[in-house]
Design a protein around this motif. Structure first.
Motif, short mmCIF file in Angstrom:
data_model
loop_
_atom_site.label_atom_id
_atom_site.label_comp_id
_atom_site.label_asym_id
_atom_site.label_seq_id
_atom_site.Cartn_x
_atom_site.Cartn_y
_atom_site.Cartn_z
N LEU A 167 18.81 43.88 -26.71
CA LEU A 167 17.83 44.46 -25.79
C LEU A 167 18.04 45.95 -25.55
O LEU A 167 17.09 46.66 -25.21
N CYS A 168 19.25 46.43 -25.74
CA CYS A 168 19.54 47.85 -25.54
C CYS A 168 19.47 48.66 -26.82
O CYS A 168 19.58 49.89 -26.80
N SER A 169 19.30 47.98 -27.94
CA SER A 169 19.28 48.66 -29.24
C SER A 169 17.87 49.13 -29.58
O SER A 169 16.88 48.69 -29.00
N ASP A 170 17.79 50.01 -30.58
CA ASP A 170 16.49 50.49 -31.04
C ASP A 170 15.67 49.38 -31.70
O ASP A 170 14.45 49.49 -31.79
N GLU A 171 16.35 48.32 -32.16
CA GLU A 171 15.62 47.20 -32.75
C GLU A 171 14.72 46.51 -31.74
O GLU A 171 13.77 45.80 -32.11
N ALA A 172 14.99 46.70 -30.45
CA ALA A 172 14.17 46.09 -29.39
C ALA A 172 13.22 47.12 -28.77
O ALA A 172 12.82 46.98 -27.62
N SER A 173 12.83 48.11 -29.53
CA SER A 173 12.03 49.21 -28.99
C SER A 173 10.65 48.77 -28.50
O SER A 173 9.99 49.50 -27.77
N PHE A 174 10.20 47.57 -28.90
CA PHE A 174 8.90 47.07 -28.46
C PHE A 174 9.02 46.09 -27.30
O PHE A 174 8.04 45.51 -26.84
N VAL A 175 10.23 45.93 -26.79
CA VAL A 175 10.50 44.94 -25.74
C VAL A 175 10.72 45.64 -24.40
O VAL A 175 11.68 46.40 -24.23
N THR A 176 9.85 45.37 -23.45
CA THR A 176 10.04 45.90 -22.09
C THR A 176 9.31 45.01 -21.10
O THR A 176 8.36 44.30 -21.45
N GLY A 177 9.79 45.01 -19.87
CA GLY A 177 9.17 44.20 -18.83
C GLY A 177 9.35 42.72 -19.03
O GLY A 177 8.49 41.91 -18.65
N SER A 178 10.48 42.32 -19.61
CA SER A 178 10.72 40.91 -19.91
C SER A 178 12.02 40.42 -19.29
O SER A 178 12.97 41.18 -19.12
N SER A 179 12.03 39.12 -18.99
CA SER A 179 13.24 38.45 -18.53
C SER A 179 13.63 37.43 -19.59
O SER A 179 12.83 36.56 -19.94
N TYR A 180 14.85 37.57 -20.09
CA TYR A 180 15.30 36.72 -21.19
C TYR A 180 16.27 35.65 -20.68
O TYR A 180 17.39 35.95 -20.30
N PRO A 181 15.86 34.37 -20.69
CA PRO A 181 16.79 33.31 -20.31
C PRO A 181 17.82 33.09 -21.41
O PRO A 181 17.51 33.18 -22.59
N ILE A 182 19.05 32.87 -21.01
CA ILE A 182 20.11 32.48 -21.94
C ILE A 182 20.90 31.43 -21.18
O ILE A 182 21.90 31.70 -20.51
N ASP A 183 20.39 30.18 -21.24
CA ASP A 183 20.75 29.20 -20.23
C ASP A 183 21.11 27.82 -20.76
O ASP A 183 21.23 26.86 -19.98
N GLY A 184 21.27 27.68 -22.07
CA GLY A 184 21.62 26.37 -22.61
C GLY A 184 20.62 25.29 -22.27
O GLY A 184 20.99 24.11 -22.16
N GLY A 185 19.37 25.68 -22.07
CA GLY A 185 18.33 24.70 -21.74
C GLY A 185 18.20 24.37 -20.27
O GLY A 185 17.44 23.45 -19.91
N ALA A 186 18.90 25.08 -19.40
CA ALA A 186 18.95 24.72 -17.98
C ALA A 186 17.59 24.74 -17.29
O ALA A 186 17.31 23.90 -16.43
N VAL A 187 16.74 25.69 -17.64
CA VAL A 187 15.45 25.80 -16.95
C VAL A 187 14.42 24.81 -17.49
O VAL A 187 13.75 24.11 -16.73
N ASN A 188 14.31 24.69 -18.79
CA ASN A 188 13.21 23.92 -19.38
C ASN A 188 13.60 22.53 -19.90
O ASN A 188 12.71 21.73 -20.19
N LEU A 189 14.88 22.24 -20.03
CA LEU A 189 15.27 20.98 -20.65
C LEU A 189 15.94 20.00 -19.70
O LEU A 189 16.53 19.01 -20.12
N ARG A 190 15.90 20.28 -18.41
CA ARG A 190 16.50 19.35 -17.44
C ARG A 190 15.68 18.06 -17.37
O ARG A 190 14.48 18.08 -17.45
#
Length: 257
Positions: free
Chosen positions: A234-257
């Protein structure tokens, strides 16, 4: 890919855990990393790891809730290195309690670090990023901003604020070439978790660690290095088109319960 060569990065709360993992990885990718932590010795410990691996870093004690202190430190970094390319707002504190038993002092303490601290650092960084119309801000949020977690009243409140600050900063400064995103982890195995278990469940640490791990659909906690890998993207130039987003990294906690 994902090179941070010639980038000047400030990471708060980088003396241990997720912040330390991000700092070490970013330095490995070529960045000069300013490691901020409330305790100088903790910041220096991370810098020692960075330098042992051949990277560039500087450790500084900083109270992120002190606007004047934050501004002076960021101004010094910008003067020394000519710029601030990336800010990772990682510093934060936790609290266990519900709306009934959370005291006023608890609310004030979490508000000062988790909300004012993010604002103070973002404001100080933006003062320099807007001068060159370029920069990246990454905030550390939590799944607590998106779903109800038992006994996390004040903590969830602050992370909800972090989520909205992320969207607001992204919206307000998109025309000036500044990106802002946040990461929303579930439970991560950090020294905080070990300390919490030792204090709350003495003699039952292993049993409770397993229970907390299995509470996530994937069956384990995240590693700090896994959070750091997402932060790098997200901090690299490869993510230059990414802004205003929240990225879950949760092992399925939000959507797979």
């Amino acid at each position: 890919m994902f090179s941070l060569a010639n980038k000047t990065v400030i990471i708060t709360g980088a003396g241990s855990g997720i912040g330390q993992a991000i700092a070490v990885l970013f330095a490995k990718q070529g960045a000069h990393v300013e490691v901020l932590d409330l305790k100088q010795e903790a910041a220096q410990s991370t810098v020692d790891q960075i330098k042992a691996a051949g990277g560039s870093g500087c450790g500084r004690a900083c109270d992120v809730g002190n606007y004047a202190e934050v501004k002076a430190l960021f101004d010094e970094v910008a003067k020394t290195h000519g710029k601030i390319d990336i800010l990772v707002n990682n510093a934060g504190i936790a609290h266990i309690g519900n709306a009934l038993n959370t005291a006023e002092e608890d609310m004030d303490r979490l508000h000062r670090v988790n909300i004012k601290g993010v604002h103070a650092c973002a404001q100080a960084a933006l003062a320099h990023m807007t001068a060159v119309n370029k920069g990246v801000i990454l905030n550390m949020c939590s799944i607590a901003a998106q779903m109800g977690l038992a006994d996390r009243f004040a903590y969830s409140m602050t992370k909800g604020a972090v989520l909205m600050m992320t969207y607001s900063i992204a919206k307000d400064f998109i025309k000036q070439g500044i990106r802002c995103n946040c990461i929303a982890p579930a439970r991560v195995h950090t020294p905080f978790v070990d300390g919490y278990l030792a204090k709350t469940y003495p003699g039952q640490e292993a049993e409770m660690f397993q229970k907390l791990s299995e509470a996530q659909p994937i069956g384990r906690m995240a590693k700090p290095e896994e959070i750091a890998a997402l932060a790098l993207y997200l901090c690299s130039d490869e993510a230059s088109f990414v802004t205003g987003s929240s990225y879950p990294i949760d092992g399925g906690a939000v959507n797979l319960r």
